[in-house]
Scaffold this motif. Structure first.
Motif, PDB file in Angstrom:
ATOM      1  N   VAL A  74       0.842  -1.211   0.000  1.00 51.64           N
ATOM      2  CA  VAL A  74       0.000   0.000   0.000  1.00 51.64           C
ATOM      3  C   VAL A  74       0.873   1.255   0.000  1.00 51.64           C
ATOM      4  N   SER A  75       1.942   1.237   0.775  1.00 50.30           N
ATOM      5  CA  SER A  75       2.840   2.383   0.841  1.00 50.30           C
ATOM      6  C   SER A  75       3.485   2.658  -0.515  1.00 50.30           C
ATOM      7  N   ILE A  76       3.904   1.601  -1.211  1.00 46.58           N
ATOM      8  CA  ILE A  76       4.520   1.774  -2.531  1.00 46.58           C
ATOM      9  C   ILE A  76       3.540   2.422  -3.498  1.00 46.58           C
ATOM     10  N   VAL A  77       2.298   1.933  -3.509  1.00 46.27           N
ATOM     11  CA  VAL A  77       1.285   2.474  -4.433  1.00 46.27           C
ATOM     12  C   VAL A  77       1.060   3.955  -4.175  1.00 46.27           C
ATOM     13  N   PHE A  78       0.841   4.322  -2.925  1.00 43.62           N
ATOM     14  CA  PHE A  78       0.555   5.726  -2.603  1.00 43.62           C
ATOM     15  C   PHE A  78       1.796   6.605  -2.768  1.00 43.62           C
ATOM     16  N   ALA A  79       2.974   6.078  -2.443  1.00 46.97           N
ATOM     17  CA  ALA A  79       4.194   6.865  -2.576  1.00 46.97           C
ATOM     18  C   ALA A  79       4.502   7.159  -4.040  1.00 46.97           C
ATOM     19  N   VAL A  80       4.344   6.153  -4.901  1.00 47.60           N
ATOM     20  CA  VAL A  80       4.584   6.370  -6.335  1.00 47.60           C
ATOM     21  C   VAL A  80       3.579   7.368  -6.892  1.00 47.60           C
ATOM     22  N   ALA A  81       2.308   7.220  -6.519  1.00 47.45           N
ATOM     23  CA  ALA A  81       1.287   8.158  -7.000  1.00 47.45           C
ATOM     24  C   ALA A  81       1.587   9.578  -6.528  1.00 47.45           C
ATOM     25  N   ALA A  82       1.984   9.723  -5.276  1.00 51.02           N
ATOM     26  CA  ALA A  82       2.286  11.052  -4.743  1.00 51.02           C
ATOM     27  C   ALA A  82       3.513  11.653  -5.419  1.00 51.02           C
ATOM     28  N   ALA A  83       4.550  10.851  -5.615  1.00 47.48           N
ATOM     29  CA  ALA A  83       5.769  11.363  -6.242  1.00 47.48           C
ATOM     30  C   ALA A  83       5.514  11.783  -7.683  1.00 47.48           C
ATOM     31  N   VAL A  84       4.735  10.998  -8.414  1.00 53.11           N
ATOM     32  CA  VAL A  84       4.413  11.348  -9.804  1.00 53.11           C
ATOM     33  C   VAL A  84       3.601  12.639  -9.849  1.00 53.11           C
ATOM     34  N   ALA A  85       2.609  12.762  -8.971  1.00 56.08           N
ATOM     35  CA  ALA A  85       1.791  13.984  -8.934  1.00 56.08           C
ATOM     36  C   ALA A  85       2.635  15.194  -8.570  1.00 56.08           C
ATOM     37  N   MET A  86       3.550  15.039  -7.618  1.00 55.36           N
ATOM     38  CA  MET A  86       4.400  16.156  -7.204  1.00 55.36           C
ATOM     39  C   MET A  86       5.393  16.533  -8.295  1.00 55.36           C
ATOM     40  N   ASP A  87       5.823  15.551  -9.067  1.00 52.59           N
ATOM     41  CA  ASP A  87       6.770  15.835 -10.153  1.00 52.59           C
ATOM     42  C   ASP A  87       6.065  16.476 -11.345  1.00 52.59           C
ATOM     43  N   ARG A  88       4.831  16.054 -11.591  1.00 56.21           N
ATOM     44  CA  ARG A  88       4.133  16.528 -12.780  1.00 56.21           C
ATOM     45  C   ARG A  88       3.448  17.882 -12.569  1.00 56.21           C
ATOM     46  N   VAL A  89       3.000  18.148 -11.335  1.00 56.17           N
ATOM     47  CA  VAL A  89       2.241  19.379 -11.066  1.00 56.17           C
ATOM     48  C   VAL A  89       2.979  20.174  -9.994  1.00 56.17           C
ATOM     49  N   GLY A  90       3.501  21.318 -10.382  1.00 62.49           N
ATOM     50  CA  GLY A  90       4.316  22.116  -9.475  1.00 62.49           C
ATOM     51  C   GLY A  90       3.589  22.552  -8.225  1.00 62.49           C
ATOM     52  N   ILE A  91       2.305  22.942  -8.360  1.00 59.35           N
ATOM     53  CA  ILE A  91       1.565  23.426  -7.203  1.00 59.35           C
ATOM     54  C   ILE A  91       1.324  22.306  -6.192  1.00 59.35           C
ATOM     55  N   VAL A  92       1.194  21.085  -6.693  1.00 62.92           N
ATOM     56  CA  VAL A  92       1.021  19.948  -5.789  1.00 62.92           C
ATOM     57  C   VAL A  92       2.286  19.748  -4.961  1.00 62.92           C
ATOM     58  N   ARG A  93       3.437  19.855  -5.616  1.00 64.83           N
ATOM     59  CA  ARG A  93       4.696  19.691  -4.889  1.00 64.83           C
ATOM     60  C   ARG A  93       4.876  20.786  -3.848  1.00 64.83           C
ATOM     61  N   ARG A  94       4.573  22.032  -4.219  1.00 67.92           N
ATOM     62  CA  ARG A  94       4.736  23.131  -3.270  1.00 67.92           C
ATOM     63  C   ARG A  94       3.783  22.998  -2.088  1.00 67.92           C
ATOM     64  N   ALA A  95       2.627  22.398  -2.323  1.00 67.73           N
ATOM     65  CA  ALA A  95       1.650  22.254  -1.247  1.00 67.73           C
ATOM     66  C   ALA A  95       1.946  21.043  -0.354  1.00 67.73           C
ATOM     67  N   VAL A  96       2.392  19.945  -0.965  1.00 66.41           N
ATOM     68  CA  VAL A  96       2.515  18.683  -0.234  1.00 66.41           C
ATOM     69  C   VAL A  96       3.885  18.507   0.405  1.00 66.41           C
ATOM     70  N   GLU A  97       4.950  18.969  -0.247  1.00 71.20           N
ATOM     71  CA  GLU A  97       6.296  18.683   0.241  1.00 71.20           C
ATOM     72  C   GLU A  97       6.548  19.189   1.661  1.00 71.20           C
ATOM     73  N   PRO A  98       6.146  20.422   2.018  1.00 65.58           N
ATOM     74  CA  PRO A  98       6.363  20.848   3.417  1.00 65.58           C
ATOM     75  C   PRO A  98       5.622  19.962   4.422  1.00 65.58           C
ATOM     76  N   LEU A  99       4.399  19.543   4.067  1.00 64.48           N
ATOM     77  CA  LEU A  99       3.650  18.661   4.959  1.00 64.48           C
ATOM     78  C   LEU A  99       4.328  17.306   5.080  1.00 64.48           C
ATOM     79  N   LEU A 100       4.899  16.841   3.966  1.00 67.24           N
ATOM     80  CA  LEU A 100       5.584  15.550   3.959  1.00 67.24           C
ATOM     81  C   LEU A 100       6.794  15.587   4.878  1.00 67.24           C
ATOM     82  N   VAL A 101       7.554  16.675   4.800  1.00 64.50           N
ATOM     83  CA  VAL A 101       8.732  16.812   5.658  1.00 64.50           C
ATOM     84  C   VAL A 101       8.309  16.994   7.109  1.00 64.50           C
ATOM     85  N   GLY A 102       7.274  17.796   7.335  1.00 61.14           N
ATOM     86  CA  GLY A 102       6.808  18.029   8.689  1.00 61.14           C
ATOM     87  C   GLY A 102       6.280  16.775   9.362  1.00 61.14           C
TER      88      GLY A 102
END
Length: 268
Positions: A74-102
């Motif tokens: 389950v972690s692999i599926v969601f992690a790959v989906a999240a990484a692809v979305a963050m790589d493809r859509v800049g606003i998604v990365r800017r919104a999600v990455e700080p929360l991911l680190v936090g």
């Protein structure tokens, strides 16, 4: 000695020798010091106790294996989906990455009891704990792999009229696979431990609860036996990731192996 055998000895010989030396030293100390087996059982005593309780050990290991495999998948599926979305859509990365680190600033030992309270003692909370522990390394490693894509190759794809999706599928995704497997190797060492922590907090069976019951029964040898099984399962999952990496991206494994002799020569 063949080249393959020599390479295997160079890779696995030193750690095997070190572990053997530590175990021999542990065995000698436990026998010579007269320390109680309830306080510090010898390695031989641990193996004997584990063998005598092999049926119980197998029964308690099965839930942990299921929780680890399902949670890791389950972690692999969601992690790959999240990484692809963050790589493809800049606003998604800017919104999600700080929360991911936090999210990594929150101790899992503080979150696990809450997850058990919210979702009970079944399979779901154990899966969630495994996902919480393994999601971040996989996502970040895959994002790093995407970022390592050669800029010149990207420009060449664009000059040929490739679309953004074609560039991602044929260039960025293959470039990100080594990073993905790096994250999987890191997460594999944590997945089993995460499942055991979740069981330790609240479960009806599994290696975590077996450790707890053995500790309350003053069976220190079985506590160490459960720890040994946890280590074996972690090594097994790590090995499965390595085998999958060699099967899916053999070119990367071959290039990495080819660079090792160069580093050895430079070090010499």
């Amino acid at each position: 000695m063949t080249h393959r055998a020599a390479d295997g000895w160079r890779r696995f010989g030193p750690p095997v020798v070190l572990v053997a030396a530590l175990l021999i030293g542990w065995e000698m100390y436990a026998r010579a010091s007269g320390i109680s087996q309830f306080v510090l059982p010898s390695p031989s005593r641990i193996l004997v106790a584990l063998w005598e309780s092999r049926d119980e050990a197998a029964r308690q290991s099965l839930p942990t294996i299921v929780e680890t495999v399902v949670g890791f998948t389950v972690s692999i599926v969601f992690a790959v989906a999240a990484a692809v979305a963050m790589d493809r859509v800049g606003i998604v990365r800017r919104a999600v990455e700080p929360l991911l680190v936090g999210s990594q600033t929150i101790p899992i030992v503080a979150v696990a009891p809450l997850v058990i309270v919210w979702f009970g003692f079944g399979l779901v909370p154990k899966i969630l704990v495994v996902v919480l522990v393994t999601f971040f390394p996989i996502t970040v490693a895959l994002l790093g792999g995407f970022s390592s894509t050669d800029a010149a190759a990207t420009d060449l794809m664009r000059s040929f009229g490739a679309s953004s999706w074609q560039t991602f599928r044929k260039l960025r995704w293959p470039a990100g696979l080594p990073g993905l497997f790096t994250g999987l190797r890191i997460s594999a060492t944590y997945a089993v431990v995460a499942a055991v922590i979740a069981e330790y907090v609240g479960a009806t069976d599994g290696l975590g609860i077996w450790m707890q019951l053995s500790q309350r029964s003053f069976r220190t040898d079985l506590v160490f036996g459960a720890i040994l099984l946890t280590a074996i399962l972690s090594i097994g999952l790590f090995g499965a990731v390595v085998i999958a990496e060699r099967a899916i991206i053999p070119w990367h494994a071959a290039s990495r192996s080819a660079r090792q002799p160069e580093r050895t020569v430079e070090a010499a």
